[in-house]
Design a protein around this motif. Sequence first.
Motif, PDB file in Angstrom:
ATOM      1  N   PRO A 133       0.824  -1.209   0.000  1.00  0.00           N
ATOM      2  CA  PRO A 133       0.000   0.000   0.000  1.00  0.00           C
ATOM      3  C   PRO A 133       0.857   1.257   0.000  1.00  0.00           C
ATOM      4  O   PRO A 133       1.931   1.303   0.610  1.00  0.00           O
ATOM      5  N   ALA A 134       0.371   2.304  -0.701  1.00  0.00           N
ATOM      6  CA  ALA A 134       1.127   3.553  -0.757  1.00  0.00           C
ATOM      7  C   ALA A 134       1.202   4.203   0.618  1.00  0.00           C
ATOM      8  O   ALA A 134       2.229   4.767   0.996  1.00  0.00           O
ATOM      9  N   PHE A 135       0.113   4.118   1.401  1.00  0.00           N
ATOM     10  CA  PHE A 135       0.081   4.703   2.739  1.00  0.00           C
ATOM     11  C   PHE A 135      -0.496   3.663   3.690  1.00  0.00           C
ATOM     12  O   PHE A 135      -1.662   3.304   3.570  1.00  0.00           O
ATOM     13  N   GLY A 136       0.307   3.193   4.612  1.00  0.00           N
ATOM     14  CA  GLY A 136      -0.152   2.165   5.542  1.00  0.00           C
ATOM     15  C   GLY A 136      -0.769   2.785   6.778  1.00  0.00           C
ATOM     16  O   GLY A 136      -0.079   3.051   7.762  1.00  0.00           O
ATOM     17  N   LEU A 137      -2.077   3.016   6.746  1.00  0.00           N
ATOM     18  CA  LEU A 137      -2.776   3.597   7.892  1.00  0.00           C
ATOM     19  C   LEU A 137      -3.573   2.516   8.613  1.00  0.00           C
ATOM     20  O   LEU A 137      -4.224   1.697   7.980  1.00  0.00           O
ATOM     21  N   ASP A 138      -3.514   2.545   9.925  1.00  0.00           N
ATOM     22  CA  ASP A 138      -4.235   1.584  10.759  1.00  0.00           C
ATOM     23  C   ASP A 138      -5.412   2.301  11.422  1.00  0.00           C
ATOM     24  O   ASP A 138      -5.208   3.170  12.284  1.00  0.00           O
ATOM     25  N   ALA A 193       2.198  13.739   9.514  1.00  0.00           N
ATOM     26  CA  ALA A 193       2.972  14.432   8.485  1.00  0.00           C
ATOM     27  C   ALA A 193       4.193  13.616   8.081  1.00  0.00           C
ATOM     28  O   ALA A 193       4.588  13.596   6.910  1.00  0.00           O
ATOM     29  N   VAL A 194       4.773  12.917   9.052  1.00  0.00           N
ATOM     30  CA  VAL A 194       5.912  12.049   8.740  1.00  0.00           C
ATOM     31  C   VAL A 194       5.442  10.755   8.085  1.00  0.00           C
ATOM     32  O   VAL A 194       5.995  10.306   7.078  1.00  0.00           O
ATOM     33  N   LYS A 195       4.397  10.156   8.639  1.00  0.00           N
ATOM     34  CA  LYS A 195       3.913   8.866   8.139  1.00  0.00           C
ATOM     35  C   LYS A 195       3.433   8.971   6.692  1.00  0.00           C
ATOM     36  O   LYS A 195       3.627   8.046   5.894  1.00  0.00           O
ATOM     37  N   LEU A 196       2.812  10.090   6.352  1.00  0.00           N
ATOM     38  CA  LEU A 196       2.329  10.287   4.992  1.00  0.00           C
ATOM     39  C   LEU A 196       3.368  10.966   4.111  1.00  0.00           C
ATOM     40  O   LEU A 196       3.071  11.440   3.019  1.00  0.00           O
ATOM     41  N   ARG A 197       4.573  11.023   4.624  1.00  0.00           N
ATOM     42  CA  ARG A 197       5.743  11.491   3.873  1.00  0.00           C
ATOM     43  C   ARG A 197       5.630  12.939   3.412  1.00  0.00           C
ATOM     44  O   ARG A 197       6.154  13.328   2.377  1.00  0.00           O
ATOM     45  N   LEU A 198       4.935  13.727   4.220  1.00  0.00           N
ATOM     46  CA  LEU A 198       4.920  15.165   3.973  1.00  0.00           C
ATOM     47  C   LEU A 198       6.142  15.836   4.584  1.00  0.00           C
ATOM     48  O   LEU A 198       6.517  16.931   4.190  1.00  0.00           O
ATOM     49  N   LYS A 199       6.757  15.153   5.570  1.00  0.00           N
ATOM     50  CA  LYS A 199       7.985  15.638   6.209  1.00  0.00           C
ATOM     51  C   LYS A 199       8.943  14.470   6.382  1.00  0.00           C
ATOM     52  O   LYS A 199       8.509  13.320   6.502  1.00  0.00           O
ATOM     53  N   PRO A 200      10.263  14.710   6.424  1.00  0.00           N
ATOM     54  CA  PRO A 200      11.219  13.630   6.699  1.00  0.00           C
ATOM     55  C   PRO A 200      11.034  13.098   8.113  1.00  0.00           C
ATOM     56  O   PRO A 200      10.475  13.768   8.991  1.00  0.00           O
ATOM     57  N   ASP A 201      11.504  11.886   8.327  1.00  0.00           N
ATOM     58  CA  ASP A 201      11.485  11.304   9.669  1.00  0.00           C
ATOM     59  C   ASP A 201      12.285  12.189  10.618  1.00  0.00           C
ATOM     60  O   ASP A 201      13.314  12.740  10.249  1.00  0.00           O
ATOM     61  N   PRO A 202      11.819  12.356  11.879  1.00  0.00           N
ATOM     62  CA  PRO A 202      12.551  13.190  12.828  1.00  0.00           C
ATOM     63  C   PRO A 202      14.001  12.776  13.021  1.00  0.00           C
ATOM     64  O   PRO A 202      14.848  13.586  13.379  1.00  0.00           O
ATOM     65  N   LEU A 218      -2.595  17.757   5.090  1.00  0.00           N
ATOM     66  CA  LEU A 218      -3.002  16.411   5.480  1.00  0.00           C
ATOM     67  C   LEU A 218      -4.414  16.099   4.996  1.00  0.00           C
ATOM     68  O   LEU A 218      -4.680  15.024   4.442  1.00  0.00           O
ATOM     69  N   VAL A 219      -5.332  17.040   5.192  1.00  0.00           N
ATOM     70  CA  VAL A 219      -6.718  16.822   4.772  1.00  0.00           C
ATOM     71  C   VAL A 219      -6.791  16.670   3.254  1.00  0.00           C
ATOM     72  O   VAL A 219      -7.456  15.770   2.733  1.00  0.00           O
ATOM     73  N   GLY A 220      -6.082  17.538   2.529  1.00  0.00           N
ATOM     74  CA  GLY A 220      -6.105  17.456   1.072  1.00  0.00           C
ATOM     75  C   GLY A 220      -5.586  16.126   0.563  1.00  0.00           C
ATOM     76  O   GLY A 220      -6.180  15.504  -0.334  1.00  0.00           O
ATOM     77  N   LEU A 221      -4.485  15.650   1.141  1.00  0.00           N
ATOM     78  CA  LEU A 221      -3.911  14.373   0.726  1.00  0.00           C
ATOM     79  C   LEU A 221      -4.849  13.219   1.070  1.00  0.00           C
ATOM     80  O   LEU A 221      -5.089  12.323   0.245  1.00  0.00           O
ATOM     81  N   ALA A 222      -5.403  13.227   2.282  1.00  0.00           N
ATOM     82  CA  ALA A 222      -6.269  12.133   2.723  1.00  0.00           C
ATOM     83  C   ALA A 222      -7.510  12.017   1.857  1.00  0.00           C
ATOM     84  O   ALA A 222      -7.923  10.917   1.484  1.00  0.00           O
TER      85      ALA A 222
END
Length: 245
Positions: A133-138, A193-202, A218-222
């Motif tokens: 999956p492109a985005f693994g959301l639980d 923001a990190v999980k959906l790759r909008l920002k690099p990992d901390p 986030l809302v727009g992407l989701a």
Amino acid sequence: MSGDSVIVVPGAGHGEQVRLAPGERLRFGRRTGGNDLVLAHEGVSRAAGEITAQGTFWVLSNLSAHQTYAVENPEGAGEHIKVAPGRLDAPVPFEFARVVLPAAGELLHFDVWAPRHDYAPGGPGPDGTTTRPAFGLDPTKRYFAVLAALCEPRLRGAPHAPAPTVDQVTARLAPVWPGANRAAVQWNIDYLAVKLRLKPDPASADQGPRLNGKKETLVGLALRFDLVREDDLRVLAAGATEVPR
């Protein structure tokens, strides 16, 4: 798949719904003879246009010599396409669409629905593997409840609504997450923001530029990729979620 694929919903006073099977056409215009949908206005061409059902979508032909038509997505934030005079078979990408015709200083419209969805069979691909999956959301995690709360106003029928504030999200989640507070909600927004790759990992050395409008992004992407659907809003009404790991 057989059956209707497109439903045309005329405006008030313009007749009943028209259902089209794949390959069927509907003509519209001012002329009472030869049109399936009559738009009785002197500013509309006698033969104004034609809709053709194409299975899971439809195409629009603009038969007017001078008028550009707009096809709007009523669920989008101003999303639309323009169909120039004389353009034939312009594909329309919206499941819910509104065809808008300028008519001597007025705007006439009718709606077109394309509710049919076809899907490829599930299961592994030809090489025996499945696509990651492109985005693994639980949906059992608290971050998903936060994302659902951010998306709720637009999913409830307010497509231009701004993203809720952190305080509004905190209040909305209180019934299912009694311990929610502003800091915890903000943490989950940063996590998303990190999980959906909008920002690099901390942990990354390169944090990149500051992300402005994080909640709106986030809302727009989701919503663009159906990461949260209307059915998912049930996480806001029942069942506690878990702290994301």
